[in-house]
Design a protein around this motif. Structure first.
Motif, PDB file in Angstrom:
ATOM      1  N   GLN A 107      34.506  40.760  30.321  1.00  0.00           N
ATOM      2  CA  GLN A 107      33.632  39.600  31.059  1.00  0.00           C
ATOM      3  C   GLN A 107      34.817  38.653  31.344  1.00  0.00           C
ATOM      4  N   LYS A 158      30.857  42.321  45.128  1.00  0.00           N
ATOM      5  CA  LYS A 158      29.918  41.639  44.114  1.00  0.00           C
ATOM      6  C   LYS A 158      28.485  42.380  43.908  1.00  0.00           C
ATOM      7  N   PHE A 192      29.526  45.959  42.240  1.00  0.00           N
ATOM      8  CA  PHE A 192      29.545  45.944  40.880  1.00  0.00           C
ATOM      9  C   PHE A 192      28.377  45.454  40.114  1.00  0.00           C
ATOM     10  N   THR A 193      27.437  44.693  40.603  1.00  0.00           N
ATOM     11  CA  THR A 193      26.240  44.326  39.744  1.00  0.00           C
ATOM     12  C   THR A 193      25.590  45.469  39.424  1.00  0.00           C
ATOM     13  N   GLN A 244      28.424  47.088  32.237  1.00  0.00           N
ATOM     14  CA  GLN A 244      29.850  46.662  32.270  1.00  0.00           C
ATOM     15  C   GLN A 244      30.449  47.415  31.332  1.00  0.00           C
ATOM     16  N   LYS A 283      37.815  39.952  39.288  1.00  0.00           N
ATOM     17  CA  LYS A 283      36.411  39.243  38.388  1.00  0.00           C
ATOM     18  C   LYS A 283      35.605  40.423  37.880  1.00  0.00           C
ATOM     19  N   TRP A 284      35.928  41.518  37.998  1.00  0.00           N
ATOM     20  CA  TRP A 284      35.142  42.866  37.517  1.00  0.00           C
ATOM     21  C   TRP A 284      35.970  43.782  36.803  1.00  0.00           C
ATOM     22  N   ARG A 285      35.408  44.506  36.040  1.00  0.00           N
ATOM     23  CA  ARG A 285      36.134  45.607  35.195  1.00  0.00           C
ATOM     24  C   ARG A 285      36.439  46.596  36.208  1.00  0.00           C
ATOM     25  N   ASN A 304      42.804  45.146  34.045  1.00  0.00           N
ATOM     26  CA  ASN A 304      42.672  45.992  35.050  1.00  0.00           C
ATOM     27  C   ASN A 304      43.797  46.889  35.439  1.00  0.00           C
TER      28      ASN A 304
END
Length: 295
Positions: free
Chosen positions: A286, A151, A154-155, A159, A178-180, A247
């Motif tokens: 997202q 987390k 990736f923040t 994006q 949860k993420w790209r 993904n």
């Protein structure tokens, strides 16, 4: 390991489409090597030299190593780097660590230092941009290390920035939904090593076999007495390319082999060509997805 128990090296060529890939990176080539287990018994020098040679012959822009350089003690890394230092790429060589690289308290430091000393960048929950700011390379801590924490990593990324993610254990593809993740490169499974045509890796059946076997008998049955059944949860991702919602995951079969060796599961070097795909909107990235279904 003896060639009869390992099989000949196979070079896998893969083309991966990445949204928003800049034109200047269209067609670039990456090379992935994984799971060396270089300890004198699980990877022969001949096979290693062949793998390094075919990697260099491909003239990749970037070489990516996805963990498990040793099996138990870290000392063999010092002999391995004498060979890895001959790898050549235009934009550098980057590595992550696997669970076997963390067996002892000093393993992480010793292996990281040995790789770093020959110019290989070791990533541990880090982001680098060896090909420029338009394509991020993310290297994550091993899933079992207690420090796998994507987390905050990736923040730090926009994006809309394409990214390649190195994560040793393919089971991480589930939380990473949860993420790209334009392309996740993993290893760890050795492809299952023993694969039955039309059935899949024998290892996928270890957990139910263990449950069905009385405890007193488990110690006498290969692979049921130890922790082999815990290698991964998702044996359906044992080797090859997978589209997981938005993904993409590729699992390398690795170079090293445990006994009794490999069957229909040759060791591999992966050569990956990146191409552009139609741009996706921010909204698409997202929405967490799994196996093509929006969650």
């Amino acid at each position: 390991m003896h060639r009869l128990l390992t099989g000949p090296l196979r070079v896998e060529n893969l083309t991966v489409a990445i949204p928003n890939l800049p034109a200047r990176l269209q067609g670039i080539k990456l090379a992935q090597l994984s799971d060396f287990h270089y300890d004198g018994g699980r990877l022969s020098d001949a096979l290693l030299e062949e793998a390094l040679a075919v990697t260099n012959q491909a003239e990749p822009e970037l070489i990516l190593l996805t963990g498990d350089y040793v099996t138990k003690k870290p000392e063999p890394i010092h002999k391995l780097v004498l060979r890895l230092k001959h790898l050549q790429s235009r934009a550098g060589i980057y590595a992550i660590l696997g669970n076997h690289d963390l067996k002892y308290q000093h393993s992480k430091t010793e292996i990281t230092q040995a790789l770093t000393q020959i110019g290989i960048g070791v990533l541990w929950n880090e982001i680098v941009y060896p090909l420029g700011p338009e394509l991020a390379l993310v290297g994550l801590a091993d899933f079992w290390s207690g420090e796998f924490n994507p987390k905050p990593v990736f923040t730090l990324l926009d994006q809309m920035t394409p990214r390649i993610v190195l994560s040793h254990n393919p089971d991480t593809a589930l939380p990473l939904q949860k993420w790209r993740v334009d392309l996740q490169l993993s290893g760890h499974t050795h492809g299952g090593q023993i694969v039955l045509p039309k059935i899949g890796p024998v290892a996928a059946f270890l957990k139910p076999m263990r449950r069905a076997t009385p405890k007193p008998l488990r110690r006498w049955i290969p692979y049921l007495s130890g922790n082999c059944y815990k290698v991964v949860e998702h044996w359906e991702w044992a080797a090859g390319f997978y589209q997981l919602g938005n993904n993409q995951l590729y699992v390398n079969r690795g170079l090293g082999s445990y006994r009794p060796g490999r069957l229909f599961c040759p060791p591999e070097v992966t050569l990956i060509t990146l191409v552009n795909s139609p741009s996706c909107s921010l909204d698409e990235f997202q929405k967490p997805t799994l196996l093509g279904k929006v969650l």
